[in-house]
Design an enzyme around this catalytic site. Structure first.
Site, PDB file in Angstrom:
ATOM      1  N   LEU A 187     -14.716  13.192 -20.743  1.00 23.82           N
ATOM      2  CA  LEU A 187     -14.449  12.327 -19.590  1.00 23.82           C
ATOM      3  C   LEU A 187     -13.067  11.675 -19.638  1.00 23.82           C
ATOM      4  O   LEU A 187     -12.641  11.063 -18.658  1.00 23.82           O
ATOM      5  CB  LEU A 187     -15.526  11.235 -19.506  1.00 23.82           C
ATOM      6  CG  LEU A 187     -16.946  11.766 -19.251  1.00 23.82           C
ATOM      7  CD1 LEU A 187     -17.978  10.687 -19.519  1.00 23.82           C
ATOM      8  CD2 LEU A 187     -17.074  12.280 -17.824  1.00 23.82           C
ATOM      9  N   ILE A 214     -19.142   5.003 -26.882  1.00 23.80           N
ATOM     10  CA  ILE A 214     -19.329   4.735 -28.304  1.00 23.80           C
ATOM     11  C   ILE A 214     -20.148   3.453 -28.434  1.00 23.80           C
ATOM     12  O   ILE A 214     -19.794   2.427 -27.855  1.00 23.80           O
ATOM     13  CB  ILE A 214     -17.958   4.536 -29.001  1.00 23.80           C
ATOM     14  CG1 ILE A 214     -17.076   5.772 -28.820  1.00 23.80           C
ATOM     15  CG2 ILE A 214     -18.133   4.170 -30.470  1.00 23.80           C
ATOM     16  CD1 ILE A 214     -17.573   7.022 -29.507  1.00 23.80           C
ATOM     17  N   SER A 265     -23.411  -4.326 -22.319  1.00 23.90           N
ATOM     18  CA  SER A 265     -24.266  -4.569 -23.489  1.00 23.90           C
ATOM     19  C   SER A 265     -24.465  -6.061 -23.698  1.00 23.90           C
ATOM     20  O   SER A 265     -23.621  -6.886 -23.305  1.00 23.90           O
ATOM     21  CB  SER A 265     -23.588  -3.971 -24.724  1.00 23.90           C
ATOM     22  OG  SER A 265     -24.256  -4.384 -25.894  1.00 23.90           O
ATOM     23  N   ASN A 266     -25.545  -6.378 -24.393  1.00 24.43           N
ATOM     24  CA  ASN A 266     -25.761  -7.767 -24.830  1.00 24.43           C
ATOM     25  C   ASN A 266     -24.635  -8.214 -25.761  1.00 24.43           C
ATOM     26  O   ASN A 266     -24.422  -9.415 -25.931  1.00 24.43           O
ATOM     27  CB  ASN A 266     -27.127  -7.899 -25.500  1.00 24.43           C
ATOM     28  CG  ASN A 266     -27.223  -7.151 -26.818  1.00 24.43           C
ATOM     29  OD1 ASN A 266     -26.888  -7.688 -27.873  1.00 24.43           O
ATOM     30  ND2 ASN A 266     -27.665  -5.905 -26.782  1.00 24.43           N
ATOM     31  N   HIS A 267     -23.891  -7.252 -26.327  1.00 27.33           N
ATOM     32  CA  HIS A 267     -22.816  -7.645 -27.245  1.00 27.33           C
ATOM     33  C   HIS A 267     -21.594  -8.207 -26.509  1.00 27.33           C
ATOM     34  O   HIS A 267     -20.685  -8.728 -27.147  1.00 27.33           O
ATOM     35  CB  HIS A 267     -22.462  -6.478 -28.163  1.00 27.33           C
ATOM     36  CG  HIS A 267     -23.642  -6.084 -29.008  1.00 27.33           C
ATOM     37  ND1 HIS A 267     -24.158  -6.928 -29.970  1.00 27.33           N
ATOM     38  CD2 HIS A 267     -24.452  -4.996 -28.974  1.00 27.33           C
ATOM     39  CE1 HIS A 267     -25.229  -6.352 -30.527  1.00 27.33           C
ATOM     40  NE2 HIS A 267     -25.430  -5.191 -29.928  1.00 27.33           N
ATOM     41  N   TYR A 283     -16.617  -3.807 -30.206  1.00 29.14           N
ATOM     42  CA  TYR A 283     -17.502  -3.065 -29.296  1.00 29.14           C
ATOM     43  C   TYR A 283     -17.854  -3.943 -28.085  1.00 29.14           C
ATOM     44  O   TYR A 283     -17.772  -3.502 -26.928  1.00 29.14           O
ATOM     45  CB  TYR A 283     -18.764  -2.632 -30.048  1.00 29.14           C
ATOM     46  CG  TYR A 283     -19.887  -2.150 -29.169  1.00 29.14           C
ATOM     47  CD1 TYR A 283     -19.794  -0.949 -28.473  1.00 29.14           C
ATOM     48  CD2 TYR A 283     -21.056  -2.906 -29.028  1.00 29.14           C
ATOM     49  CE1 TYR A 283     -20.825  -0.510 -27.663  1.00 29.14           C
ATOM     50  CE2 TYR A 283     -22.094  -2.463 -28.229  1.00 29.14           C
ATOM     51  CZ  TYR A 283     -21.978  -1.277 -27.543  1.00 29.14           C
ATOM     52  OH  TYR A 283     -23.008  -0.850 -26.733  1.00 29.14           O
ATOM     53  N   LYS A 317     -17.020  -3.649 -23.895  1.00 28.36           N
ATOM     54  CA  LYS A 317     -17.951  -3.787 -22.768  1.00 28.36           C
ATOM     55  C   LYS A 317     -17.436  -4.814 -21.756  1.00 28.36           C
ATOM     56  O   LYS A 317     -17.666  -4.685 -20.549  1.00 28.36           O
ATOM     57  CB  LYS A 317     -19.340  -4.169 -23.277  1.00 28.36           C
ATOM     58  CG  LYS A 317     -19.983  -3.075 -24.126  1.00 28.36           C
ATOM     59  CD  LYS A 317     -20.135  -1.796 -23.336  1.00 28.36           C
ATOM     60  CE  LYS A 317     -20.780  -0.671 -24.113  1.00 28.36           C
ATOM     61  NZ  LYS A 317     -20.879   0.564 -23.329  1.00 28.36           N
ATOM     62  N   SER A 327     -32.106  -4.167 -26.289  1.00 28.46           N
ATOM     63  CA  SER A 327     -32.459  -3.184 -27.328  1.00 28.46           C
ATOM     64  C   SER A 327     -33.364  -2.131 -26.704  1.00 28.46           C
ATOM     65  O   SER A 327     -34.550  -2.386 -26.465  1.00 28.46           O
ATOM     66  CB  SER A 327     -33.191  -3.872 -28.481  1.00 28.46           C
ATOM     67  OG  SER A 327     -32.408  -4.927 -28.989  1.00 28.46           O
ATOM     68  N   ARG A 332     -36.051  -9.965 -33.555  1.00 26.82           N
ATOM     69  CA  ARG A 332     -35.073 -10.116 -32.469  1.00 26.82           C
ATOM     70  C   ARG A 332     -35.532  -9.409 -31.185  1.00 26.82           C
ATOM     71  O   ARG A 332     -35.237  -9.854 -30.077  1.00 26.82           O
ATOM     72  CB  ARG A 332     -33.717  -9.563 -32.946  1.00 26.82           C
ATOM     73  CG  ARG A 332     -32.615  -9.627 -31.922  1.00 26.82           C
ATOM     74  CD  ARG A 332     -31.257  -9.278 -32.520  1.00 26.82           C
ATOM     75  NE  ARG A 332     -30.229  -9.241 -31.505  1.00 26.82           N
ATOM     76  CZ  ARG A 332     -29.835  -8.140 -30.862  1.00 26.82           C
ATOM     77  NH1 ARG A 332     -30.371  -6.963 -31.158  1.00 26.82           N
ATOM     78  NH2 ARG A 332     -28.883  -8.206 -29.935  1.00 26.82           N
TER      79      ARG A 332
HETATM   80  N1  LIG Z   1     -29.093   2.088 -26.972  1.00 25.07           N
HETATM   81  C1  LIG Z   1     -29.022   0.767 -26.738  1.00 25.07           C
HETATM   82  O1  LIG Z   1     -29.937  -0.026 -27.109  1.00 25.07           O
HETATM   83  C2  LIG Z   1     -27.827   0.210 -26.008  1.00 25.07           C
HETATM   84  C3  LIG Z   1     -27.691  -1.176 -25.909  1.00 25.07           C
HETATM   85  C4  LIG Z   1     -26.614  -1.689 -25.215  1.00 25.07           C
HETATM   86  C5  LIG Z   1     -25.694  -0.829 -24.623  1.00 25.07           C
HETATM   87  N2  LIG Z   1     -25.822   0.520 -24.757  1.00 25.07           N
HETATM   88  C6  LIG Z   1     -24.803   1.395 -24.137  1.00 25.07           C
HETATM   89  O2  LIG Z   1     -25.436   2.410 -23.393  1.00 25.07           O
HETATM   90  C7  LIG Z   1     -24.675   3.614 -23.449  1.00 25.07           C
HETATM   91  C8  LIG Z   1     -25.585   4.749 -23.927  1.00 25.07           C
HETATM   92  O3  LIG Z   1     -26.135   4.376 -25.178  1.00 25.07           O
HETATM   93  P1  LIG Z   1     -26.779   5.451 -26.153  1.00 25.07           P
HETATM   94  O4  LIG Z   1     -27.553   4.689 -27.159  1.00 25.07           O
HETATM   95  O5  LIG Z   1     -27.435   6.521 -25.373  1.00 25.07           O
HETATM   96  O6  LIG Z   1     -25.451   6.035 -26.846  1.00 25.07           O
HETATM   97  P2  LIG Z   1     -25.297   7.394 -27.679  1.00 25.07           P
HETATM   98  O7  LIG Z   1     -24.180   7.187 -28.645  1.00 25.07           O
HETATM   99  O8  LIG Z   1     -26.611   7.855 -28.205  1.00 25.07           O
HETATM  100  O9  LIG Z   1     -24.827   8.458 -26.578  1.00 25.07           O
HETATM  101  C9  LIG Z   1     -23.544   8.457 -26.028  1.00 25.07           C
HETATM  102  C10 LIG Z   1     -23.202   9.887 -25.627  1.00 25.07           C
HETATM  103  O10 LIG Z   1     -21.907   9.857 -25.003  1.00 25.07           O
HETATM  104  C11 LIG Z   1     -21.221  11.060 -25.358  1.00 25.07           C
HETATM  105  N3  LIG Z   1     -19.777  10.834 -25.182  1.00 25.07           N
HETATM  106  C12 LIG Z   1     -19.005   9.944 -25.841  1.00 25.07           C
HETATM  107  N4  LIG Z   1     -17.736  10.023 -25.422  1.00 25.07           N
HETATM  108  C13 LIG Z   1     -17.709  10.983 -24.454  1.00 25.07           C
HETATM  109  C14 LIG Z   1     -16.666  11.502 -23.635  1.00 25.07           C
HETATM  110  N5  LIG Z   1     -15.404  11.083 -23.743  1.00 25.07           N
HETATM  111  N6  LIG Z   1     -16.989  12.467 -22.738  1.00 25.07           N
HETATM  112  C15 LIG Z   1     -18.264  12.930 -22.627  1.00 25.07           C
HETATM  113  N7  LIG Z   1     -19.283  12.466 -23.396  1.00 25.07           N
HETATM  114  C16 LIG Z   1     -19.002  11.509 -24.297  1.00 25.07           C
HETATM  115  C17 LIG Z   1     -21.627  11.296 -26.810  1.00 25.07           C
HETATM  116  O11 LIG Z   1     -21.436  12.633 -27.192  1.00 25.07           O
HETATM  117  C18 LIG Z   1     -23.097  10.855 -26.814  1.00 25.07           C
HETATM  118  O12 LIG Z   1     -23.980  11.947 -26.624  1.00 25.07           O
HETATM  119  C19 LIG Z   1     -23.490   3.345 -24.383  1.00 25.07           C
HETATM  120  O13 LIG Z   1     -22.369   2.998 -23.594  1.00 25.07           O
HETATM  121  C20 LIG Z   1     -23.949   2.127 -25.173  1.00 25.07           C
HETATM  122  O14 LIG Z   1     -22.842   1.348 -25.575  1.00 25.07           O
HETATM  123  C21 LIG Z   1     -26.866   1.057 -25.440  1.00 25.07           C
END
Ligand SMILES: NC(=O)c1ccc[n+]([C@@H]2O[C@H](COP(=O)([O-])OP(=O)(O)OC[C@H]3O[C@@H](n4cnc5c(N)ncnc54)[C@H](O)[C@@H]3O)[C@@H](O)[C@H]2O)c1
Length: 261
Positions: free
Chosen positions: A50, A72, A108-110, A133, A137, A162, A171
């Site tokens: 992307l 990430i 994110s909550n962060h 991180y 966000k 979460s 938590r």
């Molecule tokens: N899982 C949680 O509890 C949680 C909580 C708060 C926020 N988030 C946010 O939600 C989003 C998804 O979370 P997740 O847990 O599924 O993350 P994840 O790391 O499991 O998945 C992210 C995906 O994005 C892909 N990716 C990264 N950079 C890319 C790029 N440049 N082009 C195409 N694909 C790319 C990766 O290959 C990966 O498969 C993230 O932005 C994360 O910060 C998640």
């Protein structure tokens, strides 16, 4: 039928949404840099990075919404955050602007993780990021705001707590977002007639939630409650030690903490 771009479709949340939408309720354009396996009849594969603006533009052309789960999710490397959470997001917003596509952005909550656990906040509270991180966000929320004010691109920023099948530590009594509530939340973002710019807490109807939603233009009504698991998890400490118990961001807030307060 609406056409939805799902980025990060190979990730934790992306995989779950893809499965939840396996009934074909949306025409899905699936994107990731990781393998995505065979496509179903309602899915098309759009493998690619992307950060490539031309690729992004092609990906979003003619879509109704982009559910942008690529990124990430850790605090490890600034360069990775800059590449995938800042630069790639900008490409997505440029494409959304060119093709008038609504963005569902996982914040994110962060972004607010340095609030003490005794505090209740709503979506208008000032940001208090707990990590690089978390700052990435805040950048994302800033881009979303800018592109709405300047270009009319609609966004819902989800401050996800979460996202777990079941809560498994203390938590999570405050922060859990169940899989069904996430599906409902994202579908509310897609289906609402107008969203403008909105921050939504991505949290279930937890009795002990810290985050209140003052405005809810998308009609999100969570059903799950981590309290149902309290007997099992209330004594399980948060990962990250005693500092993680003091701040809403948990373990992220505890990393590299050197304040003597
Ligand atoms: N899982 C949680 O509890 C949680 C909580 C708060 C926020 N988030 C946010 O939600 C989003 C998804 O979370 P997740 O847990 O599924 O993350 P994840 O790391 O499991 O998945 C992210 C995906 O994005 C892909 N990716 C990264 N950079 C890319 C790029 N440049 N082009 C195409 N694909 C790319 C990766 O290959 C990966 O498969 C993230 O932005 C994360 O910060 C998640």
């Amino acid at each position: 039928m609406k056409t939805i771009v799902l980025t990060g479709a190979a990730g934790n949340i992306g995989k779950v949404l893809r499965q939840q939408w396996s009934d074909g309720r949306y025409q899905l354009r699936l994107n990731d840099i990781k393998p995505l396996g065979p496509m179903a009849a309602h899915e098309t594969l759009h493998a690619g990075d992307l950060r490539d603006a031309a690729f992004c533009s092609e990906l979003l052309a003619g879509a109704d919404a982009v559910v942008h789960m690529a990124g990430i999710g850790t605090d490890l490397e600034l360069d990775l955050l800059i590449e995938h959470n800042l630069k790639a997001l900008l490409s997505v917003y440029q494409a959304a602007r060119s093709h008038t596509v609504r963005v569902v952005y996982p914040s994110s909550n962060h972004a607010i993780g340095m609030y003490p656990v005794e505090t209740e906040i709503d979506e208008y509270a000032a940001v208090r990021p707990d990590s690089l991180y978390g700052i990435s966000k805040v950048w994302g929320e800033g881009i979303a705001r800018l592109y709405y004010d300047k270009h009319g691109v609609e966004s819902v920023c989800l401050r996800i707590g979460s996202f777990e099948t079941e809560p498994f530590e203390r938590r999570h009594l405050h922060t859990w977002l169940s899989h069904p509530d996430m599906q409902h939340l994202v579908e509310c973002c897609i289906e609402a007639p107008q969203v403008g710019f909105q921050i939504m807490y991505g949290v279930s109807a937890n009795t002990r939630r810290w985050w209140q939603q003052t405005d809810n233009p998308i009609g999100y009504q969570p059903q799950s409650n981590a309290e149902d698991f309290a007997a099992r998890i209330a004594d399980i400490p948060s990962r990250g030690g005693p500092l993680a118990e003091r701040f809403q961001g948990g373990g992220f807030a505890a990393v590299d903490y050197s304040n003597n307060k």
